[in-house]
Design a protein around this motif. Structure first.
Motif, PDB file in Angstrom:
ATOM      1  N   VAL A 129      28.493 -15.104   5.992  1.00  0.00           N
ATOM      2  CA  VAL A 129      29.255 -15.638   7.124  1.00  0.00           C
ATOM      3  C   VAL A 129      29.760 -17.039   6.789  1.00  0.00           C
ATOM      4  N   GLU A 164      31.500 -10.300  16.301  1.00  0.00           N
ATOM      5  CA  GLU A 164      30.561  -9.570  15.443  1.00  0.00           C
ATOM      6  C   GLU A 164      29.579  -8.720  16.237  1.00  0.00           C
ATOM      7  N   THR A 166      23.871 -16.470   5.128  1.00  0.00           N
ATOM      8  CA  THR A 166      23.813 -15.005   4.999  1.00  0.00           C
ATOM      9  C   THR A 166      22.913 -14.434   6.089  1.00  0.00           C
ATOM     10  N   VAL A 216      33.542 -12.942   7.913  1.00  0.00           N
ATOM     11  CA  VAL A 216      32.334 -12.171   7.647  1.00  0.00           C
ATOM     12  C   VAL A 216      32.615 -11.184   6.522  1.00  0.00           C
ATOM     13  N   ARG A 259      25.268  -9.726   5.209  1.00  0.00           N
ATOM     14  CA  ARG A 259      26.553 -10.344   5.572  1.00  0.00           C
ATOM     15  C   ARG A 259      26.595 -11.798   5.135  1.00  0.00           C
ATOM     16  N   ASP A 283      30.783  -8.167   4.248  1.00  0.00           N
ATOM     17  CA  ASP A 283      29.642  -7.288   4.009  1.00  0.00           C
ATOM     18  C   ASP A 283      29.370  -7.244   2.513  1.00  0.00           C
ATOM     19  N   TYR A 302      24.832  -3.488   5.946  1.00  0.00           N
ATOM     20  CA  TYR A 302      24.855  -4.364   4.765  1.00  0.00           C
ATOM     21  C   TYR A 302      24.430  -5.784   5.112  1.00  0.00           C
ATOM     22  N   TYR A 353      24.562  -3.246  11.665  1.00  0.00           N
ATOM     23  CA  TYR A 353      25.237  -3.532  10.402  1.00  0.00           C
ATOM     24  C   TYR A 353      24.327  -3.153   9.237  1.00  0.00           C
TER      25      TYR A 353
END
Length: 378
Positions: A123, A167, A110, A40, A121, A42, A119, A117
Motif C-alpha cells: 500500500v 479497499e 504491507t 494498492v 498487499r 497485490d 494476496y 484479499y
C-alpha cells in the motif's frame, strides 16, 4: 568435462529457481479521496521495494518482479494527484515513475491476506500536505451595537455514513454485488431528500469509492455538529434464506445476541484495509465522554430513532428484527449524537441482492429512512 557439465547444470538450476522466486504483481488498484490517493498492489510474500521522492515525482521500485499481462493495463491511472505514470525495467527491477501535480506526503506499508484479499498487499498513500501558513493576526475592530435580530431555528445536520468503501468492499452478494456501492447509492438518494427539506442539511462521510476510517467518521460528525448519525449497510450471512432489514443502536458491552456480536466483529474491522487506528475501547477521550451524563439521553434518542426507521422499513419490506438491536459498533460511538446503523437487507439473499441493486427499490429504502428521520423530529 564432467565438472564443467555439473557447473552448467548448477547454474541453470539456480537461475531457474531464481526466476521461479520472482514476486508476481497480481493486481493494481487506485483509490482517490478528498485527502489522499491510495495505490494498492497485490503481491507475493516477501516483496522488496523502495520509494524515492524528488520534487513533483516519486519512483516506486520493486525488485525481482514480474507483471501479469492483465495487470499491466491497470497501471496508467490519473487523478487530482497523479498526472502521469511511466514504467521502466532495470534488469529484474521494475520502476514505476509517478509524475505528480504537486508535492505530497508519502507513506507505504504491507498488509497480510485476509478473508477478502487472498494476496499480500503493498500500500502506498499520497497525502495532501497540510497548509502550515500562519495567517496574519488582524487588529480587533470596534464593537458595533446591532439591533437584536429575530432568532431563526438552527439547521439540523444529519450525518449520513455509507458503509465501507475503497479497499473495503463490505459484504459480497451471491452475484458478486459489493455492499460499498449499494450503501453509497442509497446514501446519496437520502442526502438529496434531506437537502431538499427546509431546516435540514445532509453531510456524507464519503462521496466516492474510498475508505474512511471508523473513528474518522465519528470526528466528521463531531466537526459538523451533527444532530443525528445514520450509518447505512447491507447484511450478509452464509444462509441465502436470511432476509429483511434491521436497525442497531450502541451497546457499550457488545452485541446483545450472537448474531449482533458476529456482525459487530465484521463491521469494526479496519486495520486489514490499511487504516491503522486504535480501537475506541482504548480511546481515553471517547470513553470519558461516553460515560458522561449525555450518554443516557443519546441512547434513549437513538432507540427512538431506530423505532421510527423500522416503522417505515416495515412498509416496504420484511423486517429481520422488529425492534432495534444492540451492538458495539465503533461508528455508533458518537458522543451525545443519536446514532443508528441500518442493515437495509441481506445482500447474501439472491432476491434481496437484486432488490438492493434496483434504482427504484433503493429510492424506496432512502425514502423510508427519510420519513423515519422526519417522524423522529416530529
Amino acid at each position: 568435462m564432467r565438472r564443467l557439465a555439473g557447473l552448467v547444470f548448477g547454474l541453470f538450476f539456480l537461475s531457474s529457481a531464481y526466476a521461479d522466486n520472482k514476486t508476481t504483481l497480481h493486481d493494481f488498484r487506485f483509490w482517490s479521496s478528498p485527502d489522499r490517493t491510495r495505490i494498492v498492489i497485490d503481491v507475493d510474500p516477501g516483496v522488496r521495494f523502495s520509494i524515492n521522492q524528488k520534487n513533483n515525482q516519486f519512483t516506486l521500485g520493486i525488485r525481482n518482479a514480474k507483471i501479469l499481462k492483465d495487470t499491466y493495463k491497470k497501471l496508467f491511472f490519473t487523478d487530482q494527484r497523479i498526472k502521469k505514470t511511466r514504467i521502466k525495467r532495470d534488469g529484474t527491477t521494475y520502476q514505476f515513475k509517478f509524475k505528480l501535480h504537486g508535492q505530497y506526503q508519502i507513506k507505504s506499508y504491507t498488509l497480510k491476506p485476509n478473508d477478502k484479499y487472498r494476496y499480500n498487499r503493498l500500500v502506498v498513500d499520497l497525502y495532501d500536505q497540510k497548509n502550515q501558513a500562519i495567517k496574519a493576526v488582524k487588529k480587533p475592530k470596534k464593537a458595533i451595537i446591532k439591533k437584536p435580530a429575530i432568532q431563526q431555528r438552527a439547521t439540523k445536520i444529519i450525518l449520513i455514513d455509507p458503509g465501507h468503501g475503497g479497499e473495503d468492499p463490505g459484504a459480497i452478494g451471491y452475484k458478486h454485488s459489493k455492499e460499498k456501492r449499494i450503501t453509497l447509492s442509497i446514501a446519496k438518494k437520502l442526502a438529496k431528500k434531506i437537502n431538499a427539506t427546509k431546516g435540514m442539511k445532509a453531510i456524507l462521510t464519503r462521496r466516492g469509492d474510498y475508505y474512511v476510517g471508523l473513528t474518522k467518521r465519528i470526528r466528521i460528525a463531531q466537526a459538523n455538529k451533527a444532530s443525528l448519525f445514520v450509518s447505512i449497510h447491507a447484511d450478509a450471512v452464509k444462509s441465502r434464506r436470511a432476509h429483511g432489514a434491521s436497525v442497531y443502536t450502541l451497546s457499550e458491552r457488545g452485541g446483545s445476541t450472537k448474531f449482533a456480536r458476529r456482525l459487530e466483529t465484521s463491521q469494526n474491522t479496519s486495520d486489514q484495509f490499511g487504516v491503522k487506528q486504535q480501537s475506541n475501547n482504548k480511546d481515553q477521550y471517547l470513553n470519558k465522554i461516553l460515560w458522561d451524563l449525555s450518554r443516557k439521553d443519546r441512547n434513549t434518542q437513538s432507540q427512538k430513532l431506530g423505532v421510527k426507521i423500522l416503522e417505515q422499513l416495515k412498509k416496504i419490506g420484511h423486517l429481520h428484527k422488529k425492534i432495534p438491536q444492540k451492538a458495539g459498533f465503533v461508528v455508533l460511538k458518537t458522543p451525545a449524537i443519536p446514532s443508528i446503523l441500518v442493515e437495509t437487507a441481506f445482500i447474501s439473499n439472491p432476491k434481496e441482492e437484486q432488490r438492493l441493486n434496483n434504482n427504484i427499490e433503493q429510492d424506496k429504502i432512502a425514502n423510508a429512512l427519510y420519513q423515519g428521520i422526519i417522524n423522529f423530529y416530529k
